[in-house]
Motif scaffolding. Structure first.
Motif, short mmCIF file in Angstrom:
data_model
loop_
_atom_site.label_atom_id
_atom_site.label_comp_id
_atom_site.label_asym_id
_atom_site.label_seq_id
_atom_site.Cartn_x
_atom_site.Cartn_y
_atom_site.Cartn_z
N THR A 19 1.14 -0.93 0.57
CA THR A 19 -0.14 0.17 0.27
C THR A 19 0.89 1.25 -0.20
N GLU A 25 -7.71 6.99 -1.43
CA GLU A 25 -9.11 6.37 -2.20
C GLU A 25 -10.29 6.79 -1.33
N ARG A 26 -10.75 7.82 -2.37
CA ARG A 26 -11.96 7.81 -1.23
C ARG A 26 -13.51 7.51 -1.26
N LYS A 300 -5.35 -1.24 -0.26
CA LYS A 300 -5.02 0.53 0.08
C LYS A 300 -5.13 1.24 1.04
N LEU A 302 -7.90 4.35 2.57
CA LEU A 302 -9.19 4.09 2.22
C LEU A 302 -9.86 6.01 3.25
N VAL A 317 -15.34 -1.89 -2.66
CA VAL A 317 -14.42 -1.39 -2.23
C VAL A 317 -13.26 -2.63 -1.95
#
Length: 446
Positions: A19, A25-26, A300, A302, A317
């Motif tokens: 990561t 990422e929203r 990821k 977030l 997601v």
């Protein structure tokens, strides 16, 4: 060049590669959220709304007239469906507000406030009204931290970007993607406490963030003397007392606080939230966190509304493998394994890790052989094997005398113990027992 650090510590595998280079990422606005009324160390909040009310994003929905405490706000606009207990990442059910989104995005933010023109009292009140807490995991109210007693002047403030927990990279990405917000928040925090010096401290494995941060000093330091510090990559370098020792050479006294030696430490995510509270009038209603682990197919970083339920992120997601054996809120060293995917994101959620069976090994505890490895690893200069012996003998007074309260449960001792003794967990329980004993003694006048 010799890197700044502290005595002790360990070097667990970092696991940050999945990561590290993944931009934040929203998360799309969820259809519903579960917001716990109390998300900070301190007094329990009371609801300011009732079932059936329509609430706006940023509206205060829980507060209490007590200190320390931190208000909570609606993170989406919608209807309050119920107010009842729900699972928390601390493994205890807590009273929560269930909000169902109505498809709009109206906000109830505060008016912007110039931190450098208002009074200190007004600035501290803004932090309180915004519900800002430490976002490194401790969740201590920031308004209390930035209002030390008058007899404890603060000359130095440190932005904690060490992020020493394995797997987690959200702080690194915050520094890379929002450096101006971090520096602006640091300048505001330094101004509030009257600190003349401010440092942003990171571990050597994040050295590429330094020039990104330093480029923001000219436009956002507001006259505060700012610098950057590279510390050794070692766990728990991001511990408050450890970072202070590495950066300033000062030591927080036993049973003491950083303000006792003129220093305050704030997580970089908290500093970004401080900037947003003053410049944008935005309460702490969203936060960034890392999603990773061997059972996560889509590691990821977030950014999600507070109260987003983990289960609602799957599979849209987050995609998982079939070999999920443990879900941890936070990092693997100090995080907590939760029992339900219905647990919502809270203000203190720095990561959500999905571990496979191989990552979730359980070991049989054996007899302590007094090898001393735990003492060598202890960053707080304690003797974990003696603390363990005292607790096994139910001698809380002796455990207290040899430093139980100074343990901050980093888990380094457990990590190196060849007997696989769950030392950190035992010390956590021991501190709870000690607090209960002291409270009972106080009630009986002893």
């Amino acid at each position: 060049m010799s890197l700044k650090t502290f005595r002790g510590g360990i070097h667990p595998p970092e696991h940050k590669e999945p990561t590290r280079d993944v931009p934040i990422e929203r998360v799309p606005t969820p259809t519903s959220v579960v917001i716990h009324l109390t998300q900070a160390i301190g007094a329990q909040n009371q609801p300011l709304i009732k079932v059936g009310d329509r609430v706006l994003k940023g509206q205060k929905i829980g507060d209490v007239q007590a200190c320390p405490a931190a208000a909570v706000h609606a993170s989406i606009t919608g209807i309050v469906k119920k107010i009842e207990p729900a699972p928390q990442s601390n493994l205890k059910d807590g009273m929560a507000v269930f909000i169902e989104a109505d498809g709009t995005d109206e906000t109830a933010y505060m008016s912007p406030l110039d931190a450098f023109a208002c009074s200190r009292e007004e600035a501290v009140k803004r932090l309180r009204d915004a519900g800002i807490v430490g976002m490194g995991g401790a969740s201590f109210p920031t308004d209390v931290k930035l209002a030390p007693p008058a007899d404890k002047p603060v000359d130095t403030i440190i932005a904690n970007g060490a992020e020493c927990e394995p797997y987690l990279t959200i702080d690194y990405r915050t520094m890379i993607e929002s450096p101006a917000d971090v520096v602006e928040g640091l300048a505001i925090a330094a101004h509030i406490v009257g600190a003349k010096k401010a440092y942003i401290a990171i571990e050597s494995n994040k050295a590429d963030a330094l020039p990104v941060i330093e480029r923001q000093f000219a436009g956002h330091s507001h006259g505060i003397l700012m610098g950057t510090i590279i510390a050794a990559t070692k766990y728990p370098e991001g511990g408050e007392k450890m970072l202070i020792k590495a950066v300033t050479g000062r030591e927080v006294p036993s049973h003491g606080l950083p303000a006792d030696i003129g220093v305050i430490v704030q997580n970089v995510g908290t500093l970004k939230a401080i900037k947003e509270a003053f410049i944008d009038g935005k309460p702490l209603i969203e936060r960034g966190f890392t999603v990773s682990g061997g059972a996560c197919k889509t590691p990821k970083n977030l950014y999600a509304p507070i109260g987003t339920v983990v289960a609602d992120l799957i599979p849209g997601v987050i995609q998982l493998s079939d070999d999920v054996r443990k879900v941890i809120f936070g990092g693997p060293m100090m995080g907590v394994a939760v029992a339900s995917l219905q647990t919502p994101v809270a203000k203190g959620t720095s990561g959500i890790l999905f571990f496979t069976a191989a990552e979730s090994k359980q070991y049989e505890e054996r007899q302590c052989i007094r090898c001393g490895r735990c003492a060598d690893a202890c960053a707080a200069w304690l003797m974990p094997m003696l603390l363990n012996a005292a607790l096994l003998s139910d001698d809380l007074n002796r455990a207290d005398a040899i430093g139980l309260v100074d343990c901050f449960e980093c888990g380094a001792c457990s990590y190196v113990c060849p007997a696989r003794i769950p030392l950190a967990q035992r010390f956590k329980l021991g501190k709870d027992l000690l607090r209960n004993q002291r409270a009972k003694e106080a009630r009986h006048g002893k």
